[in-house]
Motif scaffolding. Structure first.
Motif, PDB file in Angstrom:
ATOM      1  N   ARG A  30      54.002  56.956  -5.157  1.00 23.56           N
ATOM      2  CA  ARG A  30      55.399  57.328  -4.899  1.00 23.56           C
ATOM      3  C   ARG A  30      56.347  56.280  -5.463  1.00 23.56           C
ATOM      4  O   ARG A  30      57.399  56.604  -6.033  1.00 23.56           O
ATOM      5  CB  ARG A  30      55.630  57.479  -3.390  1.00 23.56           C
ATOM      6  CG  ARG A  30      55.284  58.841  -2.844  1.00 23.56           C
ATOM      7  CD  ARG A  30      55.495  58.914  -1.340  1.00 23.56           C
ATOM      8  NE  ARG A  30      56.838  58.539  -0.918  1.00 23.56           N
ATOM      9  CZ  ARG A  30      57.252  58.573   0.357  1.00 23.56           C
ATOM     10  NH1 ARG A  30      56.404  58.970   1.305  1.00 23.56           N
ATOM     11  NH2 ARG A  30      58.476  58.215   0.659  1.00 23.56           N
ATOM     12  N   LYS A  32      55.730  54.331  -8.024  1.00 25.47           N
ATOM     13  CA  LYS A  32      55.708  54.469  -9.478  1.00 25.47           C
ATOM     14  C   LYS A  32      56.579  55.641  -9.929  1.00 25.47           C
ATOM     15  O   LYS A  32      57.267  55.567 -10.948  1.00 25.47           O
ATOM     16  CB  LYS A  32      54.274  54.676  -9.959  1.00 25.47           C
ATOM     17  CG  LYS A  32      53.367  53.473  -9.799  1.00 25.47           C
ATOM     18  CD  LYS A  32      53.781  52.347 -10.736  1.00 25.47           C
ATOM     19  CE  LYS A  32      52.806  51.181 -10.648  1.00 25.47           C
ATOM     20  NZ  LYS A  32      53.201  50.055 -11.535  1.00 25.47           N
ATOM     21  N   LEU A  33      56.549  56.720  -9.178  1.00 27.76           N
ATOM     22  CA  LEU A  33      57.385  57.878  -9.488  1.00 27.76           C
ATOM     23  C   LEU A  33      58.869  57.509  -9.426  1.00 27.76           C
ATOM     24  O   LEU A  33      59.653  57.861 -10.319  1.00 27.76           O
ATOM     25  CB  LEU A  33      57.073  59.015  -8.504  1.00 27.76           C
ATOM     26  CG  LEU A  33      57.991  60.242  -8.572  1.00 27.76           C
ATOM     27  CD1 LEU A  33      57.883  60.921  -9.933  1.00 27.76           C
ATOM     28  CD2 LEU A  33      57.650  61.231  -7.459  1.00 27.76           C
ATOM     29  N   SER A  34      59.255  56.780  -8.389  1.00 29.38           N
ATOM     30  CA  SER A  34      60.656  56.366  -8.233  1.00 29.38           C
ATOM     31  C   SER A  34      61.086  55.466  -9.378  1.00 29.38           C
ATOM     32  O   SER A  34      62.186  55.621  -9.941  1.00 29.38           O
ATOM     33  CB  SER A  34      60.847  55.645  -6.894  1.00 29.38           C
ATOM     34  OG  SER A  34      60.497  56.489  -5.814  1.00 29.38           O
ATOM     35  N   VAL A  47      61.229  66.726  -9.541  1.00 29.67           N
ATOM     36  CA  VAL A  47      60.124  67.016  -8.628  1.00 29.67           C
ATOM     37  C   VAL A  47      60.065  68.494  -8.268  1.00 29.67           C
ATOM     38  O   VAL A  47      59.085  68.963  -7.662  1.00 29.67           O
ATOM     39  CB  VAL A  47      60.231  66.167  -7.338  1.00 29.67           C
ATOM     40  CG1 VAL A  47      60.068  64.692  -7.657  1.00 29.67           C
ATOM     41  CG2 VAL A  47      61.558  66.428  -6.629  1.00 29.67           C
ATOM     42  N   VAL A  56      51.413  66.883 -12.653  1.00 31.98           N
ATOM     43  CA  VAL A  56      50.998  65.907 -11.651  1.00 31.98           C
ATOM     44  C   VAL A  56      49.720  66.362 -10.954  1.00 31.98           C
ATOM     45  O   VAL A  56      48.792  65.576 -10.726  1.00 31.98           O
ATOM     46  CB  VAL A  56      52.124  65.671 -10.619  1.00 31.98           C
ATOM     47  CG1 VAL A  56      51.622  64.827  -9.460  1.00 31.98           C
ATOM     48  CG2 VAL A  56      53.317  64.992 -11.288  1.00 31.98           C
ATOM     49  N   LEU A  65      53.342  65.585  -3.881  1.00 33.93           N
ATOM     50  CA  LEU A  65      54.645  65.412  -4.514  1.00 33.93           C
ATOM     51  C   LEU A  65      55.758  65.493  -3.476  1.00 33.93           C
ATOM     52  O   LEU A  65      55.768  66.394  -2.628  1.00 33.93           O
ATOM     53  CB  LEU A  65      54.850  66.483  -5.587  1.00 33.93           C
ATOM     54  CG  LEU A  65      55.950  66.219  -6.622  1.00 33.93           C
ATOM     55  CD1 LEU A  65      55.684  64.921  -7.374  1.00 33.93           C
ATOM     56  CD2 LEU A  65      56.036  67.380  -7.599  1.00 33.93           C
ATOM     57  N   LEU A  71      62.622  61.411  -2.668  1.00 31.71           N
ATOM     58  CA  LEU A  71      62.681  60.604  -3.891  1.00 31.71           C
ATOM     59  C   LEU A  71      63.951  59.757  -3.912  1.00 31.71           C
ATOM     60  O   LEU A  71      63.910  58.567  -4.260  1.00 31.71           O
ATOM     61  CB  LEU A  71      62.634  61.523  -5.107  1.00 31.71           C
ATOM     62  CG  LEU A  71      62.772  60.849  -6.476  1.00 31.71           C
ATOM     63  CD1 LEU A  71      61.657  59.845  -6.711  1.00 31.71           C
ATOM     64  CD2 LEU A  71      62.794  61.905  -7.584  1.00 31.71           C
TER      65      LEU A  71
END
Length: 444
Positions: A30, A32-34, A47, A56, A65, A71
């Motif tokens: 999470r 890394k996604l941000s 997303v 993903v 997700l 997010l």
């Protein structure tokens, strides 16, 4: 939930492959996604995109997700964490900070944003930079509005007494804003009472000089315009085109210099000064042109250039005043325990030895400090500057690092270098138990 798999990792040294265990971590992914969304400025709605969800899921079915609201929350947590680290760094820093600021306004002139960046040199003579604020500024962008945004930022980051200079575009609004800032700040905490707080952006000045040169060919148009516009009756002569070609060729040097400024992250004086000299020489040559229009315009550009860079004697006297002010600052007293140089932890052998010797050395340190203070009162700082100037000019080198030079030569110019080199030597890099950083006393 964790999923353990074997992954291949290539050794960078010999190229061999190793098998290592990998554990899936929902929280880390999470994060890394941000950071991906922040880095590439992706919309939060990514997303919700079907293609992204399928992508993903094919990479890691175990990853759940998050929604766009989650997010957003994760991104704000990263911001708060980074801001806290930046606050600690600016609080710990003992040197003054120059500020650069710029305004961006949308094409419809209804929304404006200001970016405020602080720069400083840390105890290892490394140039640091931190964006303090990127803030919406309502129109109209008057001196009062701009000054209020800056003052709020300075107090919020607790740097209002650490300022050195503020670099802004060269316009009348900023001139008035700086005067207003001086009324809002404690001028006794500023260098020379705030007399050098205002610094005009060199890139903006060069742009103004170029605009002055381009005004000479402002009425040229394309040759085929007359064929498409019946009401157009004035066509440039061949002389006009030759003049335009000549002017553009001469201004190409300015284009190269401005591109150099824009391409570098932090161009220091030793990098751009030679280019400024090239511009000065070129303007002198253009002013002697046989073409009266070019020579007249070049003289106008040269006058604008000289209004910022011609008075060397004024710069020298300003350096004297700065050194006098720094020279009058009392050295930090060394108490009987030698606490100024004792690391936070005395667990290591080096620290224990320093602690045992501190009482013996404190008298010597006090003697040296008193001697330095006495000599500075008798103009030693100005002598130091003259010695620095008499040393001559170093040969230009593409990979020359001006901060590395000061780190190596600072002991020869203790007032000019702000004693950063001396303090770096006194501190042996003992780690602070709290955050693992080095404990070093940094002067302005």
């Amino acid at each position: 939930m964790r999923q353990q798999v074997l992954i291949k990792q290539q050794n960078k040294v010999d190229g061999t492959m190793n098998l290592n265990a990998y554990q899936f971590d929902q929280v880390k992914v999470r994060n890394k996604l941000s950071r991906m969304v922040i880095l590439h400025e992706y919309p939060l709605s990514i997303v919700d995109h079907i293609g992204f969800k399928e992508f993903v899921a094919s990479l890691q079915p175990m990853f759940k997700l998050v929604s766009r609201n989650t997010l957003k929350s994760d991104i704000l947590k990263i911001y708060d964490n980074e801001r806290e680290k930046a606050l600690k760094m600016t609080d710990k820093n003992g040197s003054r900070m120059p500020i650069t600021t710029d305004m961006w306004t949308s094409s419809n002139k209804k929304r404006g944003f200001m970016v405020i960046t602080a720069h400083f040199i840390d105890h290892t003579w490394t140039l640091q930079s931190r964006v303090l604020r990127f803030v919406y500024v309502p129109c109209p962008h008057t001196r009062d509005v701009l000054a209020e945004v800056l003052v709020d930022c300075f107090f919020e980051w607790n740097i209002d007494r650490k300022l050195s200079i503020i670099t802004v575009d060269n316009c009348s609004t900023n001139d008035a804003m700086i005067r207003l800032l001086l009324n809002k700040l404690d001028t006794s905490s500023l260098i020379l009472g705030g007399s050098i707080l205002h610094m005009r952006c060199v890139a903006h000045i060069l742009n103004l000089i170029v605009q002055d040169g381009l005004s000479l060919i402002g009425d040229d148009v394309f040759l085929h315009l007359a064929k498409h516009e019946i009401s157009y009756t004035c066509l440039p002569y061949d002389y006009d085109w030759e003049l335009a070609k000549d002017i553009c060729g001469r201004l190409e040097l300015f284009d190269s210099v401005i591109e150099f400024f824009s391409g570098l992250k932090y161009p220091t004086t030793n990098m751009y000064f030679t280019l400024v000299c090239e511009l000065k020489i070129a303007l002198n040559e253009w002013s002697l042109s046989s073409n009266e229009m070019i020579s007249t315009r070049a003289e106008s550009m040269l006058a604008k250039f000289n209004s910022y860079w011609a008075n060397i004697e004024k710069i020298k006297n300003l350096c004297y005043d700065l050194l006098d002010e720094y020279g009058d600052i009392d050295e930090s007293p060394v108490d009987n325990e030698g606490s100024s140089h004792i690391p936070a932890s005395t667990s290591s052998p080096v620290a224990q030895m320093k602690f045992r010797l501190s009482g013996v050395m404190s008298s010597f340190d006090l003697f040296v400090n008193n001697s330095l203070s006495s000599s500075k009162k008798h103009g030693n700082a100005r002598m130091e500057f003259d010695h620095f100037i008499d040393g001559g000019v170093l040969k230009r080198s593409e990979d020359f690092d001006i901060l590395a030079w000061w780190k190596s030569n600072g002991l020869n110019f203790t007032t000019m270098s702000g004693d950063c080199t001396l303090q770096s030597i006194l501190d042996d890099g003992e780690p602070n138990e709290e955050d693992g950083s080095c404990v070093t006393i940094v002067e302005d």
